[in-house]
Design a protein around this motif. Sequence first.
Motif, PDB file in Angstrom:
ATOM      1  N   TYR A 131       0.832  -1.193   0.000  1.00 32.74           N
ATOM      2  CA  TYR A 131       0.000   0.000   0.000  1.00 32.74           C
ATOM      3  C   TYR A 131       0.873   1.251   0.000  1.00 32.74           C
ATOM      4  CZ  TYR A 131      -4.012  -2.930   1.043  1.00 32.74           C
ATOM      5  OH  TYR A 131      -4.998  -3.874   0.981  1.00 32.74           O
ATOM      6  N   SER A 132       0.464   2.247  -0.763  1.00 35.40           N
ATOM      7  CA  SER A 132       1.228   3.492  -0.840  1.00 35.40           C
ATOM      8  C   SER A 132       0.799   4.516   0.207  1.00 35.40           C
ATOM      9  CB  SER A 132       1.100   4.107  -2.234  1.00 35.40           C
ATOM     10  OG  SER A 132      -0.248   4.473  -2.479  1.00 35.40           O
ATOM     11  N   ARG A 133      -0.397   4.333   0.784  1.00 31.38           N
ATOM     12  CA  ARG A 133      -0.880   5.242   1.822  1.00 31.38           C
ATOM     13  C   ARG A 133      -1.419   4.437   2.998  1.00 31.38           C
ATOM     14  NH1 ARG A 133      -5.131   9.291  -0.525  1.00 31.38           N
ATOM     15  NH2 ARG A 133      -6.168   7.340  -0.947  1.00 31.38           N
ATOM     16  N   LEU A 134      -1.602   5.075   4.119  1.00 34.71           N
ATOM     17  CA  LEU A 134      -1.998   4.373   5.338  1.00 34.71           C
ATOM     18  C   LEU A 134      -3.451   3.944   5.365  1.00 34.71           C
ATOM     19  CD1 LEU A 134      -3.598   6.607   7.397  1.00 34.71           C
ATOM     20  CD2 LEU A 134      -1.320   7.542   7.309  1.00 34.71           C
ATOM     21  N   TYR A 135      -4.256   4.360   4.401  1.00 35.19           N
ATOM     22  CA  TYR A 135      -5.678   4.019   4.417  1.00 35.19           C
ATOM     23  C   TYR A 135      -5.943   2.587   3.964  1.00 35.19           C
ATOM     24  CZ  TYR A 135      -5.576   9.048   4.669  1.00 35.19           C
ATOM     25  OH  TYR A 135      -5.271  10.330   5.014  1.00 35.19           O
TER      26      TYR A 135
ATOM     27  N   ASP B   9      -4.873   2.464  -3.223  1.00 31.10           N
ATOM     28  CA  ASP B   9      -3.518   2.640  -2.699  1.00 31.10           C
ATOM     29  C   ASP B   9      -2.562   1.499  -3.042  1.00 31.10           C
ATOM     30  OD1 ASP B   9      -4.443   4.942  -1.460  1.00 31.10           O
ATOM     31  OD2 ASP B   9      -4.869   3.923   0.427  1.00 31.10           O
ATOM     32  N   VAL B  10      -3.036   0.453  -3.672  1.00 29.98           N
ATOM     33  CA  VAL B  10      -2.207  -0.732  -3.913  1.00 29.98           C
ATOM     34  C   VAL B  10      -1.219  -0.500  -5.054  1.00 29.98           C
ATOM     35  CG1 VAL B  10      -2.209  -3.154  -4.641  1.00 29.98           C
ATOM     36  CG2 VAL B  10      -3.951  -2.328  -3.065  1.00 29.98           C
ATOM     37  N   VAL B  11       0.045  -0.819  -4.792  1.00 28.99           N
ATOM     38  CA  VAL B  11       1.068  -0.888  -5.842  1.00 28.99           C
ATOM     39  C   VAL B  11       1.262  -2.382  -6.094  1.00 28.99           C
ATOM     40  CG1 VAL B  11       3.470  -0.437  -6.444  1.00 28.99           C
ATOM     41  CG2 VAL B  11       2.178   1.261  -5.138  1.00 28.99           C
TER      42      VAL B  11
ATOM     43  N   ILE C 241       5.171  -0.485 -12.251  1.00 32.21           N
ATOM     44  CA  ILE C 241       4.924   0.684 -11.414  1.00 32.21           C
ATOM     45  C   ILE C 241       5.527   0.368 -10.055  1.00 32.21           C
ATOM     46  CG2 ILE C 241       3.171   2.086 -10.286  1.00 32.21           C
ATOM     47  CD1 ILE C 241       1.366   1.538 -12.703  1.00 32.21           C
ATOM     48  N   THR C 242       6.494   1.170  -9.634  1.00 32.16           N
ATOM     49  CA  THR C 242       7.214   0.894  -8.387  1.00 32.16           C
ATOM     50  C   THR C 242       6.688   1.702  -7.207  1.00 32.16           C
ATOM     51  OG1 THR C 242       8.886   2.560  -8.900  1.00 32.16           O
ATOM     52  CG2 THR C 242       9.299   0.303  -9.655  1.00 32.16           C
ATOM     53  N   GLY C 243       5.809   2.639  -7.455  1.00 28.80           N
ATOM     54  CA  GLY C 243       5.220   3.451  -6.399  1.00 28.80           C
ATOM     55  C   GLY C 243       4.326   4.508  -7.003  1.00 28.80           C
TER      56      GLY C 243
ATOM     57  N   ARG D  14      -3.532  10.486  -9.651  1.00 27.34           N
ATOM     58  CA  ARG D  14      -2.431   9.642  -9.198  1.00 27.34           C
ATOM     59  C   ARG D  14      -1.201   9.837 -10.079  1.00 27.34           C
ATOM     60  NH1 ARG D  14      -2.935   3.165  -9.043  1.00 27.34           N
ATOM     61  NH2 ARG D  14      -1.695   3.166 -10.921  1.00 27.34           N
ATOM     62  N   ASN D  15      -0.048   9.974  -9.443  1.00 24.39           N
ATOM     63  CA  ASN D  15       1.236  10.043 -10.142  1.00 24.39           C
ATOM     64  C   ASN D  15       1.963   8.725  -9.923  1.00 24.39           C
ATOM     65  OD1 ASN D  15       1.507  12.888 -11.130  1.00 24.39           O
ATOM     66  ND2 ASN D  15       1.048  13.268  -8.975  1.00 24.39           N
ATOM     67  N   ASP D  16       2.339   8.053 -10.988  1.00 28.03           N
ATOM     68  CA  ASP D  16       3.019   6.767 -10.890  1.00 28.03           C
ATOM     69  C   ASP D  16       4.515   6.916 -11.110  1.00 28.03           C
ATOM     70  OD1 ASP D  16       0.667   5.404 -10.490  1.00 28.03           O
ATOM     71  OD2 ASP D  16       0.377   4.944 -12.605  1.00 28.03           O
ATOM     72  N   PHE D  17       5.280   6.116 -10.372  1.00 23.79           N
ATOM     73  CA  PHE D  17       6.719   5.999 -10.598  1.00 23.79           C
ATOM     74  C   PHE D  17       6.935   4.674 -11.311  1.00 23.79           C
ATOM     75  CE2 PHE D  17       6.262   8.352  -6.594  1.00 23.79           C
ATOM     76  CZ  PHE D  17       6.817   9.547  -6.982  1.00 23.79           C
ATOM     77  N   MET D  18       7.588   4.722 -12.460  1.00 20.04           N
ATOM     78  CA  MET D  18       7.769   3.507 -13.252  1.00 20.04           C
ATOM     79  C   MET D  18       9.247   3.194 -13.409  1.00 20.04           C
ATOM     80  SD  MET D  18       4.837   4.077 -16.106  1.00 20.04           S
ATOM     81  CE  MET D  18       4.801   2.383 -16.611  1.00 20.04           C
TER      82      MET D  18
END
Length: 160
Positions: free
Chosen positions: A83-87, A92-94, A128-130, A142-146
């Motif tokens: 998960y990328s965030r605490l919710y 939020d799943v990567v 997608i790494t984050g 959403r902004n993705d890091f690839m």
Amino acid sequence: FFFSSRRRHTRYIGDWSSDVCSSDLKLTAAGLGGFYEPEYDISGNELVQAPAVTIHVGAEYTTQLSNISITSRIDYYGQDDFYSRLYNVPRDVVEAWDVLNAQIIFQSTDAPWYVRLWGQNLMDDDNITGHYFTAEASGGFRNDFMIDPRMIGITFGTKF
């Protein structure tokens, strides 16, 4: 802050003041007293940016041919989803991802030169790494890091 009585307290923040009832105060993770941020129950949620499983395996072999040393290496890295965030909501799943890299190094045993043939992301996956989300005021997108696409190269070098 926890108050046991319902006495009135005046709270000053900069030039702002408010008359609030002490037992009505609620502190949140943002420290805003619950006035500006909704409350979330995050008990039992998974840690952020913490995949349950990661694996990194590498193998290397070196051989000598006359006056040249040849080293070949292959590396594999993979990780579970997180998960990328605490919710911990589906947004939020990567997703789980993996990558394969390899290289071959030709190095002279008589002179200080070397040639390195290398390849990264050999499976050419668009992993997608984050990611992170922008504020609602800007659309909440959403902004993705690839990971970089497949790259193959050659490096010439010297050691001194």
